[in-house]
Design an enzyme around this catalytic site. Structure first.
Site, PDB file in Angstrom:
ATOM      1  N   LYS A 116      -4.503 -14.869 -15.118  1.00  0.00           N
ATOM      2  CA  LYS A 116      -3.630 -15.212 -14.234  1.00  0.00           C
ATOM      3  C   LYS A 116      -3.111 -16.545 -14.136  1.00  0.00           C
ATOM      4  O   LYS A 116      -2.022 -16.837 -13.857  1.00  0.00           O
ATOM      5  CB  LYS A 116      -4.235 -14.811 -12.862  1.00  0.00           C
ATOM      6  CG  LYS A 116      -4.725 -13.239 -12.945  1.00  0.00           C
ATOM      7  CD  LYS A 116      -3.641 -12.392 -12.896  1.00  0.00           C
ATOM      8  CE  LYS A 116      -3.922 -10.982 -12.723  1.00  0.00           C
ATOM      9  NZ  LYS A 116      -4.865 -10.352 -13.864  1.00  0.00           N
ATOM     10  N   GLU A 200      -4.122 -19.600  -4.184  1.00  0.00           N
ATOM     11  CA  GLU A 200      -2.554 -19.791  -4.226  1.00  0.00           C
ATOM     12  C   GLU A 200      -2.115 -19.549  -2.626  1.00  0.00           C
ATOM     13  O   GLU A 200      -3.116 -19.040  -1.995  1.00  0.00           O
ATOM     14  CB  GLU A 200      -1.622 -18.606  -5.003  1.00  0.00           C
ATOM     15  CG  GLU A 200      -1.939 -17.351  -4.809  1.00  0.00           C
ATOM     16  CD  GLU A 200      -1.409 -16.368  -5.707  1.00  0.00           C
ATOM     17  OE1 GLU A 200      -0.747 -16.967  -6.954  1.00  0.00           O
ATOM     18  OE2 GLU A 200      -1.072 -15.519  -5.571  1.00  0.00           O
ATOM     19  N   GLU A 275       4.582  -7.553 -10.975  1.00  0.00           N
ATOM     20  CA  GLU A 275       4.538  -7.609  -9.686  1.00  0.00           C
ATOM     21  C   GLU A 275       4.944  -8.750  -8.756  1.00  0.00           C
ATOM     22  O   GLU A 275       4.515  -9.864  -9.477  1.00  0.00           O
ATOM     23  CB  GLU A 275       3.188  -7.072  -9.187  1.00  0.00           C
ATOM     24  CG  GLU A 275       2.588  -6.051  -9.984  1.00  0.00           C
ATOM     25  CD  GLU A 275       1.122  -5.628  -9.498  1.00  0.00           C
ATOM     26  OE1 GLU A 275       0.532  -6.456  -8.974  1.00  0.00           O
ATOM     27  OE2 GLU A 275       0.539  -4.529  -9.618  1.00  0.00           O
ATOM     28  N   GLU A 288       1.765 -11.288 -10.757  1.00  0.00           N
ATOM     29  CA  GLU A 288       1.290 -11.081 -11.780  1.00  0.00           C
ATOM     30  C   GLU A 288       1.863  -9.961 -12.867  1.00  0.00           C
ATOM     31  O   GLU A 288       2.719  -9.404 -12.271  1.00  0.00           O
ATOM     32  CB  GLU A 288      -0.186 -10.505 -11.731  1.00  0.00           C
ATOM     33  CG  GLU A 288      -0.679  -9.039 -10.832  1.00  0.00           C
ATOM     34  CD  GLU A 288      -2.041  -8.634 -10.758  1.00  0.00           C
ATOM     35  OE1 GLU A 288      -3.130  -9.239 -10.901  1.00  0.00           O
ATOM     36  OE2 GLU A 288      -2.250  -7.430 -10.285  1.00  0.00           O
ATOM     37  N   ASN A 290       0.964  -6.577 -15.195  1.00  0.00           N
ATOM     38  CA  ASN A 290      -0.064  -5.722 -15.801  1.00  0.00           C
ATOM     39  C   ASN A 290       0.499  -5.214 -16.959  1.00  0.00           C
ATOM     40  O   ASN A 290       1.556  -4.551 -17.077  1.00  0.00           O
ATOM     41  CB  ASN A 290      -0.123  -4.593 -14.463  1.00  0.00           C
ATOM     42  CG  ASN A 290      -0.827  -4.933 -13.378  1.00  0.00           C
ATOM     43  OD1 ASN A 290      -2.061  -5.720 -13.642  1.00  0.00           O
ATOM     44  ND2 ASN A 290      -0.321  -4.724 -12.382  1.00  0.00           N
ATOM     45  N   PHE A 348     -13.818   4.180   5.594  1.00  0.00           N
ATOM     46  CA  PHE A 348     -13.337   4.424   4.179  1.00  0.00           C
ATOM     47  C   PHE A 348     -14.463   4.273   3.152  1.00  0.00           C
ATOM     48  O   PHE A 348     -14.235   3.589   2.005  1.00  0.00           O
ATOM     49  CB  PHE A 348     -12.201   3.719   3.839  1.00  0.00           C
ATOM     50  CG  PHE A 348     -10.960   3.780   4.533  1.00  0.00           C
ATOM     51  CD1 PHE A 348     -10.168   4.775   4.188  1.00  0.00           C
ATOM     52  CD2 PHE A 348     -10.688   3.045   5.740  1.00  0.00           C
ATOM     53  CE1 PHE A 348      -8.831   5.074   4.750  1.00  0.00           C
ATOM     54  CE2 PHE A 348      -9.502   3.509   6.628  1.00  0.00           C
ATOM     55  CZ  PHE A 348      -8.678   4.441   6.039  1.00  0.00           C
TER      56      PHE A 348
END
Length: 661
Positions: A116, A200, A275, A288, A290, A348
């Site tokens: 990254k 960031e 993205e 980023e 992918n 969840f």
């Protein structure tokens, strides 16, 4: 073109690749672990090779065994799917050295975009907008705080090799930064074997919008529109759609051209996704890239008419793209919901076990189901708990949402907890309908967790009406039984009371023509259905509108699921209803003295001992489940009476961990 390819993956994506390869006349080889031996993808492939134990590290992450499986089967190429080794440059290198084609991008692109920090620098050099931040690798928690203060809170801590929401934390002060750095580092090390972190600026109220790319080996790169992926929980996508309801043509063009420029900078080939984070003013910033097929690729396939897996295979075989940028036209709207084995009513928490009953919605031009499991299959603790991807299509966004809501109502799963009720609630939410999305949508709309009783409905009476009709059908059948004593036949009343959550709904149910008429107060409902006894789903027409309600018999009553809500319903005579008001309520057992495991998982750390006094908010321990660390904290000041487990124990849901005095 390839004659045979191997799919270095499992579950739904393996099945997805196999379907396209079969359509192209290409033979397929599946690989499988111990626990996946009876899996659907193994049976769908032309042949299958066992590659090791159940844990990913012993099978799907074993480069040597997958290369060996290629040599053994004679596979000429490998499609990696997503996850596992799909973005692993060492894997691509090993295949290249063995003379096997990696159906994906080149090693340079994987290496550059997989880091990254390097990716962010390359994006900047290529003229791509980037988020303010630091590309410096964070050394420790103290260093993290120093960098965060320099950038200015809030800050996003991110794993350099991260993805899928793992190794990421949003921090808003020094304490959160120190704790978040530790958690994110541990997750990154566990998931990717690389614990390097960077930081960031975190953009408030952002949208997550991504550009789908496809590139061949002849210098042609085309962007296939965008996908909106803002509905997320813990940085993991839940619902995606194409196109984005927020984008305009100018922003789409600018974003697409920047994505192409970045891909060209690393000589990109195959399918890839860039993205972006987008703010309220449509300013967008690189997030980023992918270097693989995305989970949510089907929505792009619906609106462009392109098969991305087929394009990947053809590009890897050396073919040129069969279209140019000018040929790409976006038609209609598509949504994707990720069906997970998790319990939305328990924050969840992941659910594991066997799918005792499993019926997916019927597939047609508006509905697609990508799954790698079937009735009797098992959701394992070893892998991601995704059961399926449900995709809907329509001429407009509203049409696609309506198709999705109907399909979710028709998705019947029993044996494991699942998130279908939650997904249906989200797509029916007024804010979602209006397209007012952000990555904080779930956090904003469900700050105290998901409560299906709060789900808005066009008519909350639907389950009440359907339950009364089903009950009338039951008692009518009982009354028709032969062998009853003459003059003592059972008499059926038209008047009933439906009890739900201590609320009483008096109804009158009568048979009329080819259906039933239900009256409640001043409202009249006409119901037509061909439902048969024993069927788990009730497809009916209610006042001219089609509805699908899931039905479980629950003791003397019914449990119904509709539009994201679960209702416990009891249909009784008016006399019984009045008497029920006098019944004593059974008190729930007091579990307040115990810390219970909220999920199945591994207890990786226990921070307290018997006799310790803890304050509210103190971390008591950490459970790892599905490669995510989950902190267990005290809800109030307390003293530890007994420790009932030890570090390293595998815990079940609701298993007592600590007893308090």
């Amino acid at each position: 073109m390839f004659e045979k390819i191997l799919i270095a993956n499992r579950g739904e994506i393996a099945c997805r690749v196999i379907r396209t390869a079969r359509k192209m006349g290409i033979k397929t080889v599946a690989v499988y672990s111990d626990v996946d031996r009876p899996s659907l993808h193994v049976r769908m492939a032309d042949e299958a090779v066992h590659i090791g134990g159940s844990a990913s590290a012993d099978s799907y992450l074993r480069i040597d065994r997958i290369v060996e499986a290629c040599n053994k089967s004679g596979a000429q190429g490998v499609h990696p799917g997503y996850g596992f080794l799909s973005e692993n440059a060492e894997f691509a290198t090993a295949l290249d050295e063995a003379g096997i084609v990696f159906i994906g991008p080149g090693i340079k692109a994987i290496t550059s975009m997989g880091d990254k920090i390097t990716a962010k620098q390359l994006a900047s050099d290529s003229g791509v907008n980037i988020i303010p931040g630091s590309t410096e690798v964070i050394k420790d928690a103290r260093h993290a705080v120093k960098i965060a203060r320099k950038i200015g809170y809030p800050v996003m801590l991110k794993a350099s090799a991260g993805g899928g929401g793992k190794g990421m934390r949003v921090v808003r002060n020094d304490e959160e930064c120190r704790n978040g750095f530790e958690r994110a580092t541990n997750e990154a090390r566990s998931s990717f074997g690389d614990d390097r972190m960077f930081a960031e600026k975190f953009i408030e109220e952002p949208r997550h919008i991504e550009i789908q790319l496809i590139a061949d080996r002849h210098g042609n790169i085309v962007y296939l529109g965008e996908r909106e992926c803002s509905i997320q929980r813990r940085h993991q996508k839940v619902i995606e759609e194409a196109p984005s309801p927020f984008m305009d043509d100018d922003t789409r063009k600018a974003m697409g051209e920047q994505a192409v420029a970045l891909a060209r900078a690393v000589n990109y080939t195959s399918a890839g996704t860039v993205e972006f984070i987008v703010d309220a003013d449509r300013n967008f910033y690189f997030l980023e890239m992918n270097t693989r097929l995305q989970v949510e690729h089907p929505v792009t396939e619906f609106v462009t008419g392109q098969d991305l897996v087929e394009l990947m295979i053809r590009v890897a075989a050396g073919e040129k793209l069969p279209f140019t940028q000018e040929d790409i036209v976006i038609r209609g709207w598509a949504l994707e919901c990720r069906i997970y084995a998790e319990d939305p009513f328990r924050n969840f928490m992941p659910s594991v076990g066997r799918l005792v009953r499993y019926h997916a919605p019927a597939q047609n031009a508006q509905v697609r189901v990508d799954t790698g499991i079937e009735e009797g299959g098992e959701v394992s603790v070893y892998y991601d708990p995704m059961i399926a991807k449900l995709i809907s299509y329509g001429d407009t966004r509203d049409d696609a949402i309506d198709s999705m809501a109907q399909a979710l109502d028709s998705y019947y799963i029993r044996g494991v907890a699942h998130n279908i009720s939650f997904l249906n609630a989200v797509v029916m939410h007024p804010r979602f309908r209006e397209g007012r999305l952000s990555t904080r949508f779930i956090e904003d709309e469900y700050p105290d967790g998901f409560h299906p009783g709060d789900v808005p409905h066009s008519d909350p009476m639907t389950p009440i009406v359907v339950a009364s009709v089903i009950h009338r059908m039951h008692v009518d059948r009982v009354a028709d039984m032969t062998g009853q004593i003459r003059r003592f036949e059972r008499k059926i009343s038209d008047d009933w009371v439906v009890i739900s959550a201590d609320q009483h709904y008096p109804v009158t149910v009568v048979s009329v023509g080819d259906g039933y008429q239900v009256t409640h107060e001043e409202s009249v409902y006409h119901v037509k259905t061909d439902w048969q006894f024993g069927q788990p789903m009730i497809n009916a027409e209610l006042n001219g509108c089609r509805v699908c309600v899931q039905l479980d018999v629950s003791g003397p009553g019914y449990r119904m699921f509709y539009r994201g809500a679960e209702r416990e319903l009891l249909v009784v005579t008016p006399t019984t209803a009045e008497l029920s008001r006098l019944m004593l309520k059974k008190a729930k057992p007091d579990a307040g003295r115990f810390l219970l495991s909220p999920m199945p998982g591994l207890l990786i750390r226990l921070n307290v001992a018997e006799g310790d006094e803890v304050q509210a908010g103190a971390e008591l321990g950490v459970i790892e489940a599905m490669k995510m660390e989950n902190s267990l904290r005290a809800v109030e000041d307390a003293k530890i009476a007994r420790i009932l487990v030890v570090e390293g124990d595998s815990l079940m849901v609701d298993q007592p961990i600590i007893e308090f005095e």
